[in-house]
Design an enzyme around this catalytic site. Sequence first.
Site, short mmCIF file in Angstrom:
data_model
loop_
_atom_site.label_atom_id
_atom_site.label_comp_id
_atom_site.label_asym_id
_atom_site.label_seq_id
_atom_site.Cartn_x
_atom_site.Cartn_y
_atom_site.Cartn_z
N ARG A 136 0.36 -1.48 -0.09
CA ARG A 136 -0.33 0.22 -0.07
C ARG A 136 0.89 1.24 -0.14
O ARG A 136 2.45 0.93 -0.33
CB ARG A 136 -0.89 -0.29 0.93
CG ARG A 136 -0.87 -0.98 2.57
CD ARG A 136 0.40 -0.16 3.16
NE ARG A 136 0.06 0.91 3.58
CZ ARG A 136 0.91 1.87 3.98
NH1 ARG A 136 2.02 2.02 3.17
NH2 ARG A 136 1.30 3.75 3.74
N GLY A 137 0.51 2.27 -0.25
CA GLY A 137 0.64 4.12 -0.36
C GLY A 137 1.25 3.77 -2.08
O GLY A 137 1.79 2.86 -2.41
N GLN A 155 -2.14 2.45 10.54
CA GLN A 155 -0.79 2.60 9.51
C GLN A 155 0.86 3.06 10.41
O GLN A 155 0.97 2.92 9.50
CB GLN A 155 -0.88 3.06 7.50
CG GLN A 155 -2.01 2.52 7.03
CD GLN A 155 -3.05 2.81 6.50
OE1 GLN A 155 -3.59 2.71 8.01
NE2 GLN A 155 -3.71 2.64 5.67
N ASN A 168 -5.54 12.28 0.28
CA ASN A 168 -5.03 11.50 1.73
C ASN A 168 -5.21 10.85 2.15
O ASN A 168 -6.81 11.32 2.54
CB ASN A 168 -3.69 12.69 1.77
CG ASN A 168 -2.59 11.17 2.19
OD1 ASN A 168 -1.87 10.33 1.95
ND2 ASN A 168 -1.94 12.41 3.62
N LYS A 169 -4.97 10.15 3.45
CA LYS A 169 -5.58 8.67 3.88
C LYS A 169 -6.83 10.24 4.59
O LYS A 169 -6.48 11.55 5.61
CB LYS A 169 -5.12 8.59 5.01
CG LYS A 169 -4.80 7.33 5.89
CD LYS A 169 -5.48 6.69 5.94
CE LYS A 169 -4.82 5.75 4.33
NZ LYS A 169 -6.22 5.15 3.80
N ARG A 179 -7.58 -0.43 -6.46
CA ARG A 179 -7.47 0.83 -5.41
C ARG A 179 -7.71 1.71 -6.61
O ARG A 179 -6.52 2.17 -7.09
CB ARG A 179 -6.84 1.08 -4.40
CG ARG A 179 -6.54 -0.44 -4.12
CD ARG A 179 -5.91 -0.34 -2.27
NE ARG A 179 -6.11 0.93 -1.42
CZ ARG A 179 -5.12 0.86 -0.51
NH1 ARG A 179 -4.09 1.29 -0.40
NH2 ARG A 179 -6.08 1.65 0.49
N ASP A 199 -2.23 11.13 -2.02
CA ASP A 199 -1.82 10.12 -3.12
C ASP A 199 -2.25 10.77 -4.60
O ASP A 199 -2.86 10.21 -6.09
CB ASP A 199 -3.72 8.92 -2.60
CG ASP A 199 -3.43 8.41 -1.64
OD1 ASP A 199 -2.82 8.62 -0.28
OD2 ASP A 199 -2.73 7.48 -1.67
O1 MRU Z 1 -4.40 3.43 2.52
P1 MRU Z 1 -3.17 3.36 2.30
O2 MRU Z 1 -2.41 3.05 3.28
O3 MRU Z 1 -2.14 2.72 0.61
O4 MRU Z 1 -2.59 4.97 2.66
C1 MRU Z 1 -1.07 5.81 2.31
C2 MRU Z 1 -1.63 7.12 2.39
O5 MRU Z 1 -2.23 7.53 2.28
C3 MRU Z 1 -0.08 8.07 1.92
O6 MRU Z 1 -0.17 8.81 2.87
C4 MRU Z 1 -0.38 7.81 0.49
O7 MRU Z 1 -0.36 7.32 -0.14
C5 MRU Z 1 1.43 8.41 0.03
S1 MRU Z 1 2.34 7.09 0.40
C6 MRU Z 1 4.33 7.60 -0.22
#
Ligand code: MRU
Length: 365
Positions: free
Chosen positions: A68-69, A215, A266-267, A113, A256
């Site tokens: 993920r990320g 996370q 973003n998250k 995703r 993201d």
């Molecule tokens: O749901 P995830 O764990 O994939 O979400 C990740 C994030 O929101 C990160 O902050 C984002 O992808 C940047 S990662 C360099």
Amino acid sequence: MSTAERITTEKMRIKRNGEFIDVTAVHWDSEKKLLKLIDQRKLPQELEFMDLHDAASVFDAIRNMVVRGAPAIGLTGVYGLLLELNRITRKNPKPAELEQKMHEVFSMIASSRPTAIDLKNLMEEWLLHVRTNLYDTGKAEEYAQHIFERNKQECFEIGVHGSKLFFENAHVLTHCNAGALATADYGTALAPMRVAKTKKITFHIWVGETRPRLQGARLTAWELANEDISHKIIVDSSATFLMSEGMVDFIIVGADRITGDGWVANKIGTLSLAISASYFGVPFYVAIPWSTFAPNTERNDNDIEYRNQDEVLRCPGTQNIANPSSNALNPAFDWMPEDLVTGFITSKGILEYEELFAKKPVKQG
Ligand code: MRU
């Protein structure tokens, strides 16, 4: 000291049997022609790797958050296409068949995703290059490796620029995991911390736990602990209180997607952090590689991922903790307006939103 000499020093490393070893979340095994991922669902309790041989397993790994990320899933998507290209070309398909099949695989992986734009951006870039080279598998592998190495270098440069924000006894807040686990190496938001550490600056990180998948508490805390970086995990909802008490000097998060009409995805929880930061005058930075910037897109609420309600109703690894007859809503990301962002930390320096358009490399991502 040159960038090239320094690059080995801040890698993601872990201690095993007293020895430091370098690991990456995404690794292409060029001898066996397979993809090796850290199974991030098992961290921090277990460091386990998963071998992937085809695009279907890449789809599952991204969807189920083995990896993920944003940049890490983009890189994984590229290797998924490469695995499929290698598999199909063994059967000597007609060019039109190959074209059709690669198109289908692209769409399948892209649907795993919806929010992180790096997935589509990096796969599109790779596919364009591979089509131009008539699906030559050697060149396809070389270009996948080029994209991986470029992300690593970019993250390192993000680290160099972002580390200039750090000062003695700075208290810095981060959210989710934008570390080496989310990229080729170093991370985006965590890269400045890694570089600041090598400069012997003393600082402290507040790590938002990042409900519901934790996370922050699981992955960011694991990375920081491995680097001996001083940190404490905080409940997400305590971040505003810490800002009101003057306990946060600045914030760095990843992203993201940055759209052309001024939105940062973003998250979930990033929007409230940014609003609180603006209220309390706390500088708010977003660290990104260029594959996260999508100037030709606009905010699209359909691209916000809504995940299974079980993530909210159960703490990972436990029975249902919520009232059993209640349902939950689980948006995984939010949109924040760019004017809440003090600066975007990129490989080309700390930029304002408008500067991103002029500085984005033409061919990239
Ligand atoms: O749901 P995830 O764990 O994939 O979400 C990740 C994030 O929101 C990160 O902050 C984002 O992808 C940047 S990662 C360099």
